[in-house]
Motif scaffolding. Structure first.
Motif, PDB file in Angstrom:
ATOM      1  N   LEU A 129     -15.708   3.837   1.411  1.00 20.17           N
ATOM      2  CA  LEU A 129     -15.182   2.525   1.811  1.00 20.17           C
ATOM      3  C   LEU A 129     -14.132   2.592   2.916  1.00 20.17           C
ATOM      4  O   LEU A 129     -14.114   1.749   3.817  1.00 20.17           O
ATOM      5  CB  LEU A 129     -14.598   1.809   0.595  1.00 20.17           C
ATOM      6  N   PHE A 130     -13.247   3.595   2.844  1.00 18.81           N
ATOM      7  CA  PHE A 130     -12.084   3.569   3.732  1.00 18.81           C
ATOM      8  C   PHE A 130     -11.812   4.873   4.492  1.00 18.81           C
ATOM      9  O   PHE A 130     -11.057   4.869   5.450  1.00 18.81           O
ATOM     10  CB  PHE A 130     -10.830   3.195   2.933  1.00 18.81           C
ATOM     11  N   GLY A 131     -12.387   5.980   4.048  1.00 25.62           N
ATOM     12  CA  GLY A 131     -12.144   7.243   4.744  1.00 25.62           C
ATOM     13  C   GLY A 131     -10.878   7.941   4.285  1.00 25.62           C
ATOM     14  O   GLY A 131     -10.850   9.160   4.172  1.00 25.62           O
ATOM     15  N   ILE A 132      -9.834   7.187   4.006  1.00 24.34           N
ATOM     16  CA  ILE A 132      -8.578   7.743   3.486  1.00 24.34           C
ATOM     17  C   ILE A 132      -8.651   7.774   1.963  1.00 24.34           C
ATOM     18  O   ILE A 132      -9.088   6.816   1.332  1.00 24.34           O
ATOM     19  CB  ILE A 132      -7.379   6.881   3.918  1.00 24.34           C
ATOM     20  N   THR A 133      -8.193   8.863   1.355  1.00 23.45           N
ATOM     21  CA  THR A 133      -8.285   8.998  -0.101  1.00 23.45           C
ATOM     22  C   THR A 133      -6.898   9.107  -0.746  1.00 23.45           C
ATOM     23  O   THR A 133      -5.889   9.277  -0.055  1.00 23.45           O
ATOM     24  CB  THR A 133      -9.091  10.255  -0.498  1.00 23.45           C
ATOM     25  N   HIS A 134      -6.901   9.046  -2.078  1.00 26.25           N
ATOM     26  CA  HIS A 134      -5.631   9.207  -2.809  1.00 26.25           C
ATOM     27  C   HIS A 134      -5.032  10.582  -2.588  1.00 26.25           C
ATOM     28  O   HIS A 134      -3.817  10.759  -2.711  1.00 26.25           O
ATOM     29  CB  HIS A 134      -5.831   8.930  -4.304  1.00 26.25           C
ATOM     30  N   CYS A 135      -5.862  11.557  -2.239  1.00 24.18           N
ATOM     31  CA  CYS A 135      -5.353  12.899  -1.932  1.00 24.18           C
ATOM     32  C   CYS A 135      -4.552  12.888  -0.633  1.00 24.18           C
ATOM     33  O   CYS A 135      -3.522  13.572  -0.517  1.00 24.18           O
ATOM     34  CB  CYS A 135      -6.509  13.893  -1.824  1.00 24.18           C
ATOM     35  N   ASP A 136      -5.013  12.113   0.341  1.00 27.72           N
ATOM     36  CA  ASP A 136      -4.278  11.980   1.603  1.00 27.72           C
ATOM     37  C   ASP A 136      -2.935  11.300   1.376  1.00 27.72           C
ATOM     38  O   ASP A 136      -1.911  11.718   1.929  1.00 27.72           O
ATOM     39  CB  ASP A 136      -5.102  11.167   2.615  1.00 27.72           C
TER      40      ASP A 136
END
Length: 292
Positions: free
Chosen positions: A181-188
């Protein structure tokens, strides 16, 4: 640019983002110095009576399984050692920090902490059974591995819901869904937050790469957190937004772990499950009482 990307880019400038307790940062910094002695550690921690009380309570809980009562901070440091003291300090700091976060409308803090501490406990069990030399911070890394999801829920609840709904409808993990969906994750998001908190690099490395252990500097450490996360999810301990179905044998972390152990050392999932439920109950008595 989507809202998740904006959150990632502006995370460091959020005014109401709580700081990690200074005493915990000082402890982790002190323990990274080769010259640190037990007295140095005692002199620092004894300044915080609340932290001393938490260390003694945890040291005397069945969670650590000690055969003698820990009566003082000096006794705890000598009996548990530096690494386990650091584990307790970081876990306690996470709890106190979580209380300072504003309450999200949709994210269940109790379920999140159940999953987080379940992952930490499972990681500790895995490390103990297999006796990997990873530095001993598996418990802390497991506890803090999904902290990026809290940031997402607090500051971008609309997209947090979109990720959860997408995961549910498509039988995906939270991680897979946010990537799509967004490319950015909670890990980032976690990487930026933990760096802002100045936590140890080896801890950050494991947290950031628990969904991609091959990218980690310490692949074994990240794999332990990855497998612990999956085991905790599969046993229904708390909730982390995961709706995917998986075979453990196909998972990257599992493959890394099993390729680094002797054939004679079999991983008994039934034993893990037994110890997990046994120790999660004890951990709740030590850590969750103040929160639930």
């Amino acid at each position: 640019m989507n809202n998740v990307e904006k959150l990632y880019n502006n995370l460091e400038s959020i005014e109401n983002l709580p700081a990690f307790p200074q005493i915990a940062l000082e402890v982790t910094y002190l323990l990274r110095k080769e010259s640190t002695s037990a007295k140095n550690l005692y002199d620092l921690i004894q300044k915080d009576p609340v932290l001393v009380s938490q260390i003694l309570k945890t040291a005397n809980s069945p969670f650590y399984g000690l055969h003698e009562k820990v009566s003082s901070l000096v006794h705890a440091i000598n009996l548990l050692g530096f690494v386990q003291i650091e584990n307790i300090v970081i876990a306690s700091a996470l709890l106190s920090t979580m209380k300072k976060f504003p309450v999200g409308r949709r994210f269940n803090t109790n379920q999140f902490l159940d999953h987080s501490f379940g992952c930490g406990i499972t990681a500790k069990i895995i490390s103990n059974i297999l006796n990997f030399n990873t530095g001993g911070l598996e418990f802390s890394a497991g506890v803090i591995h999904d902290i990026g999801k809290v940031i997402l829920d607090l500051y971008d609840q609309e997209d947090f819901d979109k990720i959860l709904n997408f995961a549910y409808k498509n039988n995906k993990s939270f991680y897979e869904s946010e990537k799509v969906l967004f490319g950015i994750t909670h890990c980032d998001l976690a990487k930026k937050l933990l760096k802002k908190w100045s936590l140890p690099e080896d801890l950050i490395d494991a947290v950031v790469n628990h969904h991609s252990p091959k990218k980690a500097k310490n692949q074994i450490m990240a794999s332990i957190i990855s497998v612990a996360d999956l085991l905790t999810y599969s046993e229904g301990i708390g909730f982390g937004g995961n709706y995917s179905k998986f075979l453990m044998e196909d998972q990257e972390g599992w493959k890394i772990i099993t390729s680094n152990i002797e054939v004679s050392k079999k991983i008994d999932l039934a034993l893990f499950t037994f110890k997990l439920f046994e120790q999660i109950d004890e951990a709740k008595k030590s850590y969750f009482k103040e929160l639930h």
